[in-house]
Write an enzyme that holds these catalytic residues in place. Structure first.
Site, PDB file in Angstrom:
ATOM      1  N   CYS A   9       0.826  -1.224   0.000  1.00 38.72           N
ATOM      2  CA  CYS A   9       0.000   0.000   0.000  1.00 38.72           C
ATOM      3  C   CYS A   9       0.856   1.269   0.000  1.00 38.72           C
ATOM      4  CB  CYS A   9      -0.957  -0.022   1.185  1.00 38.72           C
ATOM      5  SG  CYS A   9      -0.199  -0.460   2.761  1.00 38.72           S
TER       6      CYS A   9
HETATM    7  N1  LIG Z   1      -4.554  -3.905   5.599  1.00 40.15           N
HETATM    8  C1  LIG Z   1      -4.035  -3.309   4.528  1.00 40.15           C
HETATM    9  O1  LIG Z   1      -4.195  -2.105   4.326  1.00 40.15           O
HETATM   10  C2  LIG Z   1      -3.244  -4.107   3.537  1.00 40.15           C
HETATM   11  C3  LIG Z   1      -2.821  -3.465   2.367  1.00 40.15           C
HETATM   12  C4  LIG Z   1      -2.071  -4.180   1.430  1.00 40.15           C
HETATM   13  C5  LIG Z   1      -1.740  -5.499   1.688  1.00 40.15           C
HETATM   14  N2  LIG Z   1      -2.140  -6.104   2.837  1.00 40.15           N
HETATM   15  C6  LIG Z   1      -1.745  -7.492   3.032  1.00 40.15           C
HETATM   16  O2  LIG Z   1      -2.900  -8.310   2.940  1.00 40.15           O
HETATM   17  C7  LIG Z   1      -2.750  -9.438   3.822  1.00 40.15           C
HETATM   18  C8  LIG Z   1      -3.929  -9.440   4.786  1.00 40.15           C
HETATM   19  O3  LIG Z   1      -3.866  -8.223   5.519  1.00 40.15           O
HETATM   20  P1  LIG Z   1      -5.037  -7.726   6.473  1.00 40.15           P
HETATM   21  O4  LIG Z   1      -4.671  -6.364   6.884  1.00 40.15           O
HETATM   22  O5  LIG Z   1      -6.343  -7.979   5.838  1.00 40.15           O
HETATM   23  O6  LIG Z   1      -4.840  -8.724   7.721  1.00 40.15           O
HETATM   24  P2  LIG Z   1      -5.903  -9.239   8.781  1.00 40.15           P
HETATM   25  O7  LIG Z   1      -6.989  -8.243   8.927  1.00 40.15           O
HETATM   26  O8  LIG Z   1      -5.120  -9.614   9.977  1.00 40.15           O
HETATM   27  O9  LIG Z   1      -6.505 -10.561   8.106  1.00 40.15           O
HETATM   28  C9  LIG Z   1      -5.743 -11.718   7.918  1.00 40.15           C
HETATM   29  C10 LIG Z   1      -6.603 -12.777   7.266  1.00 40.15           C
HETATM   30  O10 LIG Z   1      -5.828 -13.976   7.072  1.00 40.15           O
HETATM   31  C11 LIG Z   1      -6.538 -15.067   7.629  1.00 40.15           C
HETATM   32  N3  LIG Z   1      -5.627 -16.120   8.099  1.00 40.15           N
HETATM   33  C12 LIG Z   1      -4.618 -15.997   8.997  1.00 40.15           C
HETATM   34  N4  LIG Z   1      -4.000 -17.177   9.168  1.00 40.15           N
HETATM   35  C13 LIG Z   1      -4.663 -18.067   8.385  1.00 40.15           C
HETATM   36  C14 LIG Z   1      -4.513 -19.469   8.134  1.00 40.15           C
HETATM   37  N5  LIG Z   1      -3.565 -20.191   8.720  1.00 40.15           N
HETATM   38  N6  LIG Z   1      -5.353 -20.049   7.225  1.00 40.15           N
HETATM   39  C15 LIG Z   1      -6.329 -19.348   6.603  1.00 40.15           C
HETATM   40  N7  LIG Z   1      -6.514 -18.009   6.818  1.00 40.15           N
HETATM   41  C16 LIG Z   1      -5.695 -17.398   7.698  1.00 40.15           C
HETATM   42  C17 LIG Z   1      -7.320 -14.466   8.784  1.00 40.15           C
HETATM   43  O11 LIG Z   1      -8.369 -15.362   9.138  1.00 40.15           O
HETATM   44  P3  LIG Z   1      -8.983 -15.460  10.637  1.00 40.15           P
HETATM   45  O12 LIG Z   1     -10.149 -14.511  10.649  1.00 40.15           O
HETATM   46  O13 LIG Z   1      -9.385 -16.894  10.740  1.00 40.15           O
HETATM   47  O14 LIG Z   1      -7.915 -15.053  11.583  1.00 40.15           O
HETATM   48  C18 LIG Z   1      -7.805 -13.178   8.126  1.00 40.15           C
HETATM   49  O15 LIG Z   1      -8.902 -13.455   7.282  1.00 40.15           O
HETATM   50  C19 LIG Z   1      -1.412  -9.262   4.550  1.00 40.15           C
HETATM   51  O16 LIG Z   1      -0.413 -10.008   3.901  1.00 40.15           O
HETATM   52  C20 LIG Z   1      -1.152  -7.772   4.400  1.00 40.15           C
HETATM   53  O17 LIG Z   1       0.217  -7.448   4.431  1.00 40.15           O
HETATM   54  C21 LIG Z   1      -2.896  -5.438   3.765  1.00 40.15           C
END
Ligand SMILES: NC(=O)c1ccc[n+]([C@@H]2O[C@H](COP(=O)([O-])OP(=O)(O)OC[C@H]3O[C@@H](n4cnc5c(N)ncnc54)[C@H](OP(=O)(O)O)[C@@H]3O)[C@@H](O)[C@H]2O)c1
Length: 343
Positions: free
Chosen positions: A155
């Site tokens: 991002c």
């Molecule tokens: N947030 C941002 O602005 C943003 C921007 C660009 C990229 N990203 C990237 O996108 C990815 C997700 O980010 P996020 O901010 O959305 O994180 P988040 O809110 O912490 O969500 C993580 C997701 O991954 C799932 N997960 C974790 N461990 C898992 C497993 N072993 N098997 C299946 N699902 C699993 C979680 O499920 P549960 O609900 O079961 O825990 C949840 O749905 C990351 O790599 C992050 O760096 C995020």
């Protein structure tokens, strides 16, 4: 060219995955996404609409992760932690699946730049990495059209790379003096689980810098712009708002510049880019102008001596910084219009 795609999403319960699911639900060429959760059979059975009442009335069951089912999709989105994406991308490749990974696990080629992720990469991973396309459509549209594996850009990195690319590629920036990238992000950038740093009480009515000299997105800026690592000074900050990024980027030029010519470089570079809006000289973007849209807005001011400029670049970290860009990449991968399903 497929016209109706079946997407699968892993990580829909997280912030980026939830946003992605909402974008896919509106996409005219995508079927309702299949959602997959954890592999463990003990994981609770859930429907995304129960977790996010915004989706009232939709039926979006989260199924247990199972490759036999996941592999039936046309495209797999991984909105998962880096560690999990690191494992799942090679397994998806073995099954011939086309993937857009929103994590940082597969964005970088240079071993030194990958170090902040603290992940282990084998030589097989290096050859896989060579086939991964970095997911910024404005820079890699040709490769994205045939890509099987796409590493959606970070991002902060997207906001900085899009702002700097036209001028770095024109060779007018004085890299000896370095480029200062000062970015501020809303708290959703850190994901849904509150920590002692991102808890409301810690963030509200405060403003703080973090990961100085060590943020993972620095590598993307260096690698994608093709500039020396020591010419980039990137410092992210945490803003007490839910979403949105504003990057303030300070550059010096090798020679005196004219504002109209600088603006023309930006406009020409993005002439065919529907999701970049150039605000031009003296008209600076603000976070609220691009919230909940897939736009990256770019403006700048030139110093009176014509030797220095400040670029300002804004985007929504969950849309152009994650879910929207992922769908923009999908559109190119499947021969669809880059604008489709996005707003
Ligand atoms: N947030 C941002 O602005 C943003 C921007 C660009 C990229 N990203 C990237 O996108 C990815 C997700 O980010 P996020 O901010 O959305 O994180 P988040 O809110 O912490 O969500 C993580 C997701 O991954 C799932 N997960 C974790 N461990 C898992 C497993 N072993 N098997 C299946 N699902 C699993 C979680 O499920 P549960 O609900 O079961 O825990 C949840 O749905 C990351 O790599 C992050 O760096 C995020």
């Amino acid at each position: 060219v497929a016209t109706t795609l079946q997407p699968a999403v892993v990580g829909a319960t997280g912030y980026a995955g939830f946003e992605l699911t909402q974008v896919l639900l509106r996409h005219p060429s995508a079927k309702k996404p299949w959602l997959f959760g954890r592999e463990e059979s003990s994981a609770p059975k859930q429907d995304l609409a129960d977790l996010y009442p915004e989706l009232q009335g939709e039926s979006l069951p989260i199924r247990q992760f199972d490759w036999n089912e996941v592999a039936k999709a046309d495209v797999l989105f991984l909105a998962t932690p880096h560690e999990l994406s690191k494992e799942l991308v090679p397994q998806a490749k073995e099954r011939g699946l086309r993937v857009v990974d929103l994590s940082g696990a597969w964005r970088l080629r240079d071993h030194a730049l990958r170090a902040p992720y603290k992940l282990d990469y084998s030589s097989a991973d290096d050859s896989l990495q060579a086939s991964v396309v970095y997911g910024i459509p404005e820079l890699h549209s040709d490769e994205l059209r045939t890509a099987k594996l796409v590493a959606n850009a970070g991002c902060y990195a997207t906001s900085i790379i899009l702002a700097l690319a036209p001028w770095t590629k024109a060779g007018i920036i004085d890299l000896e003096h370095g480029v200062i990238c000062d970015s501020k992000s809303g708290v959703s950038g850190a994901g849904k689980a509150p920590t002692s740093r991102t808890h409301f009480v810690e963030v509200a009515e405060d403003f703080s810098a973090y990961s100085v000299f060590g943020h993972r997105h620095t590598g993307e800026i260096v690698e994608q712009l093709g500039i020396p690592a020591d010419s980039v000074q990137f410092t992210p900050h945490l803003l007490p708002i839910p979403r949105g990024i504003l990057s303030t980027i300070y550059v010096r030029f090798q020679e005196k510049q004219d504002a109209a010519a600088l603006e023309k470089l930006l406009r020409d570079f993005y002439a065919n880019a529907p999701w970049v809006r150039i605000f031009g000289a003296q008209k600076l973007p603000q976070i609220k102008f691009c919230l909940r849209t897939n736009y990256c807005d770019i403006g700048f001011s030139l110093s009176p001596d014509g030797r220095r400029a400040v670029l300002v670049s804004c985007l929504d970290n969950l849309v152009k910084g994650a879910a929207g860009q992922a769908v923009q990449n999908m559109n190119l991968m499947f021969g669809l219009n880059e604008r489709e399903g996005l707003q």
